[in-house]
Scaffold this motif. Structure first.
Motif, short mmCIF file in Angstrom:
data_model
loop_
_atom_site.label_atom_id
_atom_site.label_comp_id
_atom_site.label_asym_id
_atom_site.label_seq_id
_atom_site.Cartn_x
_atom_site.Cartn_y
_atom_site.Cartn_z
N GLN A 198 26.57 -26.83 35.39
CA GLN A 198 27.65 -26.43 34.51
C GLN A 198 28.32 -28.14 33.84
O GLN A 198 28.72 -28.13 32.90
CB GLN A 198 28.59 -25.48 34.48
N GLU B 141 28.35 -22.81 27.15
CA GLU B 141 29.34 -22.71 26.35
C GLU B 141 30.33 -22.78 27.71
O GLU B 141 30.38 -23.44 28.68
CB GLU B 141 29.06 -21.12 26.65
N GLY B 142 31.81 -22.51 27.44
CA GLY B 142 32.70 -22.45 28.23
C GLY B 142 33.19 -23.90 29.11
O GLY B 142 33.78 -24.10 29.60
N CYS B 143 32.37 -25.23 27.81
CA CYS B 143 33.21 -26.30 28.10
C CYS B 143 34.66 -25.97 27.81
O CYS B 143 34.94 -26.63 26.57
CB CYS B 143 32.21 -27.29 27.51
N SER B 144 35.13 -27.87 28.60
CA SER B 144 36.62 -27.74 28.01
C SER B 144 36.45 -29.26 27.73
O SER B 144 35.43 -29.98 27.25
CB SER B 144 37.42 -27.93 29.66
N GLY B 145 37.53 -29.69 27.30
CA GLY B 145 37.95 -30.82 26.50
C GLY B 145 36.27 -30.77 25.10
O GLY B 145 36.14 -30.02 24.35
N ARG C 97 37.69 -28.36 43.28
CA ARG C 97 36.57 -28.86 42.46
C ARG C 97 35.60 -29.10 42.93
O ARG C 97 34.42 -29.08 43.38
CB ARG C 97 37.24 -30.54 41.23
N THR D 213 30.35 -40.47 27.97
CA THR D 213 30.80 -38.44 28.66
C THR D 213 29.58 -38.70 30.00
O THR D 213 29.75 -37.94 31.10
CB THR D 213 30.42 -37.52 27.59
N CYS E 249 27.79 -29.69 30.74
CA CYS E 249 28.43 -29.45 29.54
C CYS E 249 28.77 -31.28 29.17
O CYS E 249 28.53 -31.62 27.88
CB CYS E 249 30.51 -29.27 30.04
N GLU F 228 28.68 -25.13 39.26
CA GLU F 228 29.31 -25.76 38.86
C GLU F 228 29.19 -27.13 38.80
O GLU F 228 29.79 -27.76 37.84
CB GLU F 228 31.01 -24.84 40.05
N LYS G 32 44.00 -29.86 42.78
CA LYS G 32 42.96 -30.13 41.83
C LYS G 32 41.26 -30.50 42.05
O LYS G 32 40.77 -29.50 41.84
CB LYS G 32 43.69 -30.70 40.58
#
Length: 232
Positions: A72, A228-232, A58, A167, A76, A69, A54
């Protein structure tokens, strides 16, 4: 037809800091044959377990700090779309600090000339450049430029959005950690990059032009669209 002129390099905040002074911001890499280098080699050997995993994938998506990537990821962490059209003042802040950082990183790389880990054993790395001409296109290892950029951006953007500091610093740390997963840097290269970024940040954070640019960044970030499309 003549090609358009290349964009001018942004003026840094620490342009008066000479190259030798930049070197003093960073301790030397581990001594060959010492315990710190042995620790580096252990971490590098262990990283074989993550090949094609993984974090490896990444890291492949973040080989350049302008990759979609990577942009992004920082957007985020920031909670705002980081782009020339939406956050031009913030981009100027990062670009000017980046000019200072690039000088420091490349001065140190050229001085220490530390080999990349994959060049010592022909090991697999996630960056395709590692397999071309011995990976010479990637340059020297110490300190990690990616780790330095990620950590410096984390520190600066934490000034701009202190409520996102945890973060943002996690993002900054992750930038360096992925270079170890990619197997293009020793662990101490990553530590060195963060140390250099911290030392440079301390050089520029109290400068009036930095503070002025920071106020502009804060103002625009309060109005910037949420990614948009951020996890967590």
């Amino acid at each position: 037809m003549m090609a358009p002129p290349a964009p001018a390099v942004a003026a840094g905040y620490a342009d008066n800091l000479p190259p030798l002074a930049m070197l003093r911001l960073l301790p030397p890499p581990p001594v060959p044959g010492g315990s710190e280098e042995a620790a580096d080699r252990f971490v590098y050997r262990e990283s074989r377990k993550g090949i094609l995993g993984k974090d490896w994938r990444r890291a492949q998506g973040q080989l350049g700090i302008t990759s979609p990537e990577y942009v992004q990821a920082v957007s985020c962490a920031l909670g705002a779309v980081l782009a020339p059209k939406t956050t031009p003042a913030t981009m100027i802040l990062l670009r000017r600090a980046g000019t200072d950082l690039a000088k420091a990183v490349f001065t140190a790389k050229d001085y220490y000339k530390r080999p990349r880990p994959f060049s010592t054993d022909g090991g697999k790395a996630c960056d395709p450049e590692a397999a071309v001409n011995g990976g010479k296109g990637l340059g020297f290892a110490y300190p990690s430029g990616h780790a330095a950029v990620g950590w410096l951006w984390g520190l600066i953007l934490s000034d701009a959005r202190p409520e996102r500091s945890a973060t943002l610093l996690k993002f900054g740390k992750d930038t360096g950690d992925l270079r170890i997963a990619c197997r293009v840097h020793w662990a101490s290269d990553v530590t060195g990059g963060r140390l250099l970024a911290t030392a440079l940040y301390q050089q520029i954070a109290d400068r009036e032009d930095y503070k002025a640019d920071l106020l502009k960044a804060k103002a625009e970030l309060s109005l910037a669209p949420v990614p948009e499309g951020c996890s967590g």
